[in-house]
Design a protein around this motif. Structure first.
Motif, PDB file in Angstrom:
ATOM      1  N   ASP A  36       4.945  -4.336  -2.599  1.00 25.33           N
ATOM      2  CA  ASP A  36       5.233  -5.536  -3.805  1.00 25.33           C
ATOM      3  C   ASP A  36       6.175  -6.817  -3.034  1.00 25.33           C
ATOM      4  O   ASP A  36       5.868  -7.773  -3.484  1.00 25.33           O
ATOM      5  CB  ASP A  36       5.704  -5.157  -5.003  1.00 25.33           C
ATOM      6  N   TYR A  40       4.366 -10.303  -1.776  1.00 27.38           N
ATOM      7  CA  TYR A  40       4.442 -10.695  -3.354  1.00 27.38           C
ATOM      8  C   TYR A  40       3.932 -12.510  -3.203  1.00 27.38           C
ATOM      9  O   TYR A  40       3.264 -12.561  -4.384  1.00 27.38           O
ATOM     10  CB  TYR A  40       6.180 -10.815  -3.723  1.00 27.38           C
ATOM     11  N   ASP A  43       0.323 -12.385  -4.101  1.00 30.78           N
ATOM     12  CA  ASP A  43      -0.043 -11.909  -5.683  1.00 30.78           C
ATOM     13  C   ASP A  43       0.398 -13.171  -6.552  1.00 30.78           C
ATOM     14  O   ASP A  43      -0.375 -13.276  -7.674  1.00 30.78           O
ATOM     15  CB  ASP A  43       0.848 -10.919  -6.074  1.00 30.78           C
ATOM     16  N   LYS A  46      -2.725 -15.246  -6.266  1.00 31.37           N
ATOM     17  CA  LYS A  46      -3.816 -14.985  -6.994  1.00 31.37           C
ATOM     18  C   LYS A  46      -3.687 -15.140  -8.333  1.00 31.37           C
ATOM     19  O   LYS A  46      -4.774 -15.463  -9.310  1.00 31.37           O
ATOM     20  CB  LYS A  46      -4.045 -13.306  -6.652  1.00 31.37           C
ATOM     21  N   THR A  47      -2.678 -15.034  -9.013  1.00 35.14           N
ATOM     22  CA  THR A  47      -2.233 -14.632 -10.511  1.00 35.14           C
ATOM     23  C   THR A  47      -2.469 -16.466 -10.830  1.00 35.14           C
ATOM     24  O   THR A  47      -3.089 -16.817 -12.013  1.00 35.14           O
ATOM     25  CB  THR A  47      -0.792 -14.700 -10.791  1.00 35.14           C
ATOM     26  N   ARG A 268      -6.841 -11.546  -3.632  1.00 30.08           N
ATOM     27  CA  ARG A 268      -6.794 -10.338  -4.292  1.00 30.08           C
ATOM     28  C   ARG A 268      -7.201  -9.308  -3.180  1.00 30.08           C
ATOM     29  O   ARG A 268      -6.723  -8.149  -2.941  1.00 30.08           O
ATOM     30  CB  ARG A 268      -7.507 -10.022  -5.492  1.00 30.08           C
ATOM     31  N   TRP A 271      -4.772  -9.199  -0.343  1.00 26.03           N
ATOM     32  CA  TRP A 271      -3.520  -8.766  -0.828  1.00 26.03           C
ATOM     33  C   TRP A 271      -3.526  -7.025  -0.881  1.00 26.03           C
ATOM     34  O   TRP A 271      -2.750  -6.482  -0.199  1.00 26.03           O
ATOM     35  CB  TRP A 271      -3.132  -9.182  -2.271  1.00 26.03           C
TER      36      TRP A 271
END
Length: 293
Positions: A36, A40, A43, A46-47, A268, A271
């Protein structure tokens, strides 16, 4: 994983030693936190791609470490809970379905699915806070505690229940992910071990198996991840709250077309593919180090 990433590893080494509760706890927490923190920024991208307001309005490439404090709080406990549950249930489920030796795909799928549900009890609240901070301009300056407080105090009257917004959708994503990832991971390890004339795979080889299994599972479960992200964010671009999984799907498709359900697939897969390598490798190395100490 979602390292999540979520993940698991066979706990038996060549001399027949099985990891204990504390070994799974520590090695799992170390593996989850490693992934993580290292990955990070991917991520965050992606979000933001999956957010209703779009990538640029969610922050674009600015502040890609926003919300990292939230994920740091939940990552190690969530991963540790997963590993403890997964490793603990494999022999139990194996005995229940006929004395399977722990390598059977049904054992892995069942144990991993239950492990994901348990881990989500810790993971979801921190994911909700993290997602808000990742997609709200300036939220990183507000801080994790104030962001969590704002979520709890939303006017919908749900209070602390807001921190578990998207819990069902997260389970809906994690269970299919586990059903795909772990049989692939465990099968690849078995095949690789047989190709090495019975010599157990190294941590690096286990990491490669985890990476491949995770990448395949990540691609196939991207639509569920989009739904999870939007439910956790709570509202669409116009500020109208989402009421459930089916409404997120129908409204998202109506607004942006069916392709919206594949938003963020690139980051995604990257990651979780890279994360799977780090995650399984870190777990195996941590497990071996603990066993040899």
């Amino acid at each position: 994983l979602e390292f999540n990433m979520s993940g698991g590893a066979d706990v038996e080494i060549s001399v027949g030693i099985r990891t204990s509760f504390i070994h799974s706890l520590l090695a799992g927490g170390f593996a989850g936190l490693s992934v993580d923190l290292i990955l990070y920024p991917i991520d965050t991208l992606k979000t933001r791609l999956q957010a209703p307001q779009g990538f640029l309005k969610s922050g674009g490439t600015v502040g890609i470490y926003d919300g990292i404090g939230a994920v740091s709080v939940g990552s190690a406990p969530g991963a540790a809970l997963f590993f403890v549950t997964y490793e603990g249930l494999k022999p139990i489920i194996g005995n229940m379905i006929g004395g399977v030796d722990g390598r059977d795909k049904y054992v892995h799928m069942s144990a991993a699915s239950i492990g994901e549900v348990v881990a989500c009890l810790v993971r979801v609240p921190t994911e909700v806070v993290k997602s808000r901070m990742q997609t709200s301009a300036g939220s990183a300056n507000v801080g994790m505690a104030k962001t969590a407080r704002a979520i709890v105090l939303e006017t919908n009257g749900k209070g602390f229940g807001n921190l578990y917004r998207g819990f069902g959708a997260t389970i809906l994503r994690e269970v299919p992910f586990a059903f795909i990832q772990f049989p692939v991971y465990e099968r690849l390890k078995i095949e690789w071990t047989e190709a090495r004339c019975g010599k157990p795979v190294t941590p690096i080889q286990a990491a490669v198996c985890g990476s491949l299994g995770g990448a395949v599972a990540a691609a196939l479960t991207t639509p569920l991840d989009v739904v999870k992200t939007r439910l956790m964010l709570g509202k669409d671009i116009g500020g109208k709250a989402y009421s459930g999984v089916m409404e997120v799907i129908s409204r998202s498709i109506a607004e942006d077309g069916a392709i919206v359900l594949m938003k963020g697939i690139g980051p995604r897969v990257m990651w979780i593919g890279i994360g799977g390598f780090v995650f399984f490798g870190a777990y195996d190395m941590g497990r071996i180090a603990l066993l040899s100490s």
